[in-house]
Design a protein around this motif. Structure first.
Motif, PDB file in Angstrom:
ATOM      1  N   GLY A 159       0.819  -1.209   0.000  1.00 45.60           N
ATOM      2  CA  GLY A 159       0.000   0.000   0.000  1.00 45.60           C
ATOM      3  C   GLY A 159       0.851   1.256   0.000  1.00 45.60           C
ATOM      4  N   ASP A 187      -4.563  -5.604  -0.862  1.00 47.66           N
ATOM      5  CA  ASP A 187      -5.606  -6.178  -0.027  1.00 47.66           C
ATOM      6  C   ASP A 187      -6.828  -5.262   0.012  1.00 47.66           C
ATOM      7  OD1 ASP A 187      -4.838  -8.667   0.905  1.00 47.66           O
ATOM      8  OD2 ASP A 187      -3.397  -7.776   2.287  1.00 47.66           O
ATOM      9  N   VAL A 188      -7.971  -5.888   0.327  1.00 47.52           N
ATOM     10  CA  VAL A 188      -9.251  -5.174   0.292  1.00 47.52           C
ATOM     11  C   VAL A 188      -9.241  -3.867   1.101  1.00 47.52           C
ATOM     12  CG1 VAL A 188     -11.718  -5.424   0.648  1.00 47.52           C
ATOM     13  CG2 VAL A 188     -10.354  -7.427   0.170  1.00 47.52           C
ATOM     14  N   THR A 189      -8.758  -3.931   2.332  1.00 48.71           N
ATOM     15  CA  THR A 189      -8.832  -2.727   3.168  1.00 48.71           C
ATOM     16  C   THR A 189      -7.879  -1.655   2.651  1.00 48.71           C
ATOM     17  OG1 THR A 189      -7.232  -3.642   4.735  1.00 48.71           O
ATOM     18  CG2 THR A 189      -9.547  -3.945   5.250  1.00 48.71           C
ATOM     19  N   VAL A 190      -6.763  -2.076   2.055  1.00 49.97           N
ATOM     20  CA  VAL A 190      -5.797  -1.119   1.517  1.00 49.97           C
ATOM     21  C   VAL A 190      -6.306  -0.552   0.200  1.00 49.97           C
ATOM     22  CG1 VAL A 190      -3.400  -0.814   0.829  1.00 49.97           C
ATOM     23  CG2 VAL A 190      -3.970  -2.400   2.655  1.00 49.97           C
ATOM     24  N   GLN A 191      -6.979  -1.395  -0.580  1.00 59.74           N
ATOM     25  CA  GLN A 191      -7.577  -0.946  -1.835  1.00 59.74           C
ATOM     26  C   GLN A 191      -8.505   0.239  -1.575  1.00 59.74           C
ATOM     27  OE1 GLN A 191      -9.407  -3.841  -4.479  1.00 59.74           O
ATOM     28  NE2 GLN A 191     -11.254  -2.622  -4.613  1.00 59.74           N
ATOM     29  N   ALA A 192      -9.332   0.121  -0.552  1.00 60.41           N
ATOM     30  CA  ALA A 192     -10.270   1.196  -0.235  1.00 60.41           C
ATOM     31  C   ALA A 192      -9.519   2.476   0.124  1.00 60.41           C
ATOM     32  CB  ALA A 192     -11.191   0.770   0.901  1.00 60.41           C
ATOM     33  N   GLN A 193      -8.438   2.335   0.898  1.00 62.02           N
ATOM     34  CA  GLN A 193      -7.644   3.511   1.272  1.00 62.02           C
ATOM     35  C   GLN A 193      -7.079   4.210   0.032  1.00 62.02           C
ATOM     36  OE1 GLN A 193      -4.495   1.906   3.643  1.00 62.02           O
ATOM     37  NE2 GLN A 193      -5.770   1.468   5.420  1.00 62.02           N
ATOM     38  N   GLU A 196      -9.766   5.940  -2.176  1.00 68.75           N
ATOM     39  CA  GLU A 196     -10.245   7.183  -1.563  1.00 68.75           C
ATOM     40  C   GLU A 196      -9.191   8.277  -1.701  1.00 68.75           C
ATOM     41  OE1 GLU A 196     -13.248   8.028  -0.265  1.00 68.75           O
ATOM     42  OE2 GLU A 196     -14.013   6.066  -0.854  1.00 68.75           O
TER      43      GLU A 196
END
Lengths: 326, 327
Positions: A159, A187-193, A196
């Motif tokens: 990330g 990873d999914v949670t990093v993708q969102a970061q 955004e």
């Protein structure tokens, strides 16, 4: 208002051992100031080649841009000198690649790489470049930027590397950013970061964004307008809401039905698109989607459908009126 | 064949990998606790989904079930027998009952073997049939079962698309008529339009052959679609297990909530009204995991206790969660 980027009838071919592959076969789309335009499609649909063609980054041989226009700010990038192209890349148009692992140079510090576009395109002294780098790393929320500047890519997580890539892309305040699958490796949670962050920084700088992805969820969240590609062509384009709420091309409709969603009826049966993606060295006759299309007619087998207007801003390349079929 | 005892039971499973020590030093390098105290059961005929981000131990758990990695501690029971310490020879007949489908349909097939031989290999290796007409018939039957034409048996893997290769991998896994199949990211390398074909195929096969799946994936929408129960892992530990409805409608662990919130739904209308709760930071290195609850440095609800005391997995109406919020 003329769009910032206008791609007209772009054709990029590749000479392979099996003959000429028309990776991009007459693609037209535009990008307006400040908007996010998505190009969606599966592997081999030509979405990445389209992006690379805009920046003339197609390795020749085997690839070659054989026709069309890429008008950026009214100037056809396909006809400017290579030296002028170098002045545009990383400066007025920046590209963010999928693999932050391989797109960063492992033997140069992050600071050196983020600073490179500034060094090339702006007349700043060492101290100025350094300060600008720190500011950029802060902008993409890399903690402790003064220290991290001296780190090497392998000391960064996935990330953080992608953040560094975005910082590099933003360095010269480009008018247009092309992000090619920017979060696929994350990873999914990093993708969102990261998404955004990308949205926030493009909004702040009012730059335009071309988002290339296969993820229809990401497109739904971030894109203003959508181009759906299949077999080297745009088969449907329009405002994101229209494309999702009333898709008109059987391929787009098929895609929407074939993905499991978090808000659908769990356990219901998916409706897959039959068949296999086309072999691009030997594409089907007529409409390239016809062998997989549930609405196929004789005309589809023989003649390639041009883009036709559904309504203002919404176009599809299909002979059949899918609404009349249902 | 409904059995009261589960087909697979893991009890406090631990898989630790030693890190290379420094040359000429007493420093042994420590260990990575890839799987650290995982317990769950899988009943015959059901699909248990395992989700989590990279490094959470989901794939290692799958490999441990098949005894393809060395188990450091705990117990694995399959079909009522303790297989934790079964040796190679003892594992051979047991493996007939458990097979694996891999993520990468390109890497999992030998490019120099014809499809016929790829699918026949397990049958020959276990001495179930010998070469000849019977073998040819069985291979044709297996190919048919996964939606390939028997005439494709003479081709090589490179002549197939990704989705077709995954079908070949599935045919090979089915050859020994297993009861359990560990599916490790079986659709994540495939194109969107092909994913649905493979998911439907896996569901059809499960129904007709009464298969049990351990379905490992990072895509929560795919896992929701195919699983009866779902297990969420983080840094080698289970943080939550529940049936599908409970997990997706009423997630309890802050990590599960964040994961679900991070995934965009393919609808601009839904997304316009949806808040994404962003987690800070990334998954820490499993070499040096945080103290207490491994999730506490990123947890929006972390309390002082979370940094010092690891939460145990506790059950609340059939929904298990490891979090101090529910102590």
């Amino acid at each position: 208002m003329t769009p910032l980027l206008e791609v007209r009838n772009l054709q990029t071919h590749s000479n392979t051992g099996n003959g000429v592959v028309k990776a991009v076969d007459g693609v037209s789309f535009d990008v307006r100031e400040g908007e996010t335009v998505a190009i969606v499609g599966e592997s081999g649909s030509g979405k990445s080649v389209t992006a690379m063609s805009v920046l003339r980054l197609i390795p020749n041989p085997p690839g070659q841009i054989v026709g069309g226009e890429v008008l950026f700010d009214g100037e056809d990038l396909l006809h400017v000198q290579e030296s002028e192209m170098r002045d545009i890349r990383g400066n007025r148009i920046a590209m963010i690649f999928q693999e932050p692992m391989t797109s960063l140079n492992p033997v140069l510090t992050i600071g050196r790489q983020v600073g490179e576009p500034i060094e090339i395109h702006q007349s700043l002294d060492r101290k100025g470049i350094l300060e600008h780098c720190i500011e950029l790393l802060r902008k993409v929320r890399i903690p402790d930027p003064e220290k991290r500047l001296h780190a090497y890519p392998h000391q960064f997580s996935g990330g953080m590397r992608q953040r560094a890539m975005i910082a590099m892309g933003l360095a010269c305040e480009p008018r247009l950013i092309i992000a090619d699958e920017p979060t696929t490796a994350l990873d999914v949670t990093v993708q969102a970061q990261i998404l955004e962050l990308l949205k926030e920084v493009t909004r702040q700088s009012t730059s335009s964004l071309i988002l290339i992805t296969h993820d229809l969820g990401v497109v739904a969240r971030y894109a203003d307008r959508v181009n759906v590609m299949y077999a080297g062509r745009i088969v449907e384009h329009g405002p994101a809401r229209e494309i999702y709420n009333s898709p008109k091309h059987p391929y787009t409709i098929g895609l929407m039905q074939s993905i499991p969603r978090l808000d659908d009826n769990a356990g219901s049966r998916l409706v897959p698109i039959g068949g296999q993606p086309p072999d691009m060295s030997n594409p089907p006759s007529g409409c390239p989607f016809h062998p997989r299309c549930p609405n196929v007619t004789d005309r589809c087998r023989e003649k390639l459908p041009p883009l036709s207007k559904v309504n203002d801003g919404h176009w599809k390349a299909c002979w059949v009126d899918v609404d009349a079929k249902q | 064949m409904q059995n009261s005892s589960p087909l697979l039971r893991l009890t406090d499973l631990k898989v630790h990998f030693p890190l290379p020590g420094r040359l000429l030093s007493r420093d042994t390098g420590g260990v990575v606790k890839a799987v650290d105290g995982v317990s769950f059961e899988v009943n015959a005929g059901e699909t248990l989904g395992i989700v989590g981000e990279s490094g959470c131990g989901k794939s290692t758990t799958g490999l441990a079930v098949l005894r393809m990695v060395d188990v450091t501690g705990g117990q694995i029971e399959f079909a009522g027998a303790d297989i934790t310490h079964a040796n190679r020879q003892q594992m051979r007949p047991i493996r007939r009952g458990m097979q694996m489908i891999f993520q990468d349909p390109y890497g999992a097939l030998d490019p120099r073997m014809r499809v016929r031989n790829i699918v026949a290999e397990p049958l020959l290796a276990h001495g179930i049939v010998s070469r000849g007409e019977e073998l040819r018939k069985q291979v044709a039957g297996l190919l048919d079962m996964v939606g390939l034409l028997p005439s494709m048996a003479e081709r090589y893997p490179h002549e197939f698309s990704g989705g077709q290769r995954q079908r070949i991998g599935i045919a090979r896994a089915l050859a020994l008529n297993p009861s359990l199949i560990v599916c490790d990211e079986p659709v994540s390398a495939l194109d969107v339009s092909i994913q649905a074909q493979i998911i439907n195929l896996l569901q059809d096969l499960q129904k007709s052959l009464n298969l049990t799946y351990l379905f490992i994936a990072h895509d929560l929408a795919v896992v929701r679609h195919i699983s009866d129960r779902i297990l969420v892992m983080y840094l080698g530990k289970i943080v939550e297990i529940a049936n599908r409805e409970d997990l997706y409608e009423r997630p309890m662990h802050p990590y599960t909530k964040a994961l679900l919130s991070a995934i965009p739904v393919p609808s601009p209308d839904v997304e316009a009204n949806r808040d994404h709760e962003l987690l800070e930071g990334e998954v820490p290195s499993p070499i040096n995991p945080p103290s207490g609850c491994p999730f506490h440095p990123r947890c929006p609800s972390a309390m002082p206790d979370c940094a010092t005391r690891a939460p145990a997995l506790t059950e609340h109406n059939g929904h298990s969660v490891a979090c101090h919020l529910y102590d």
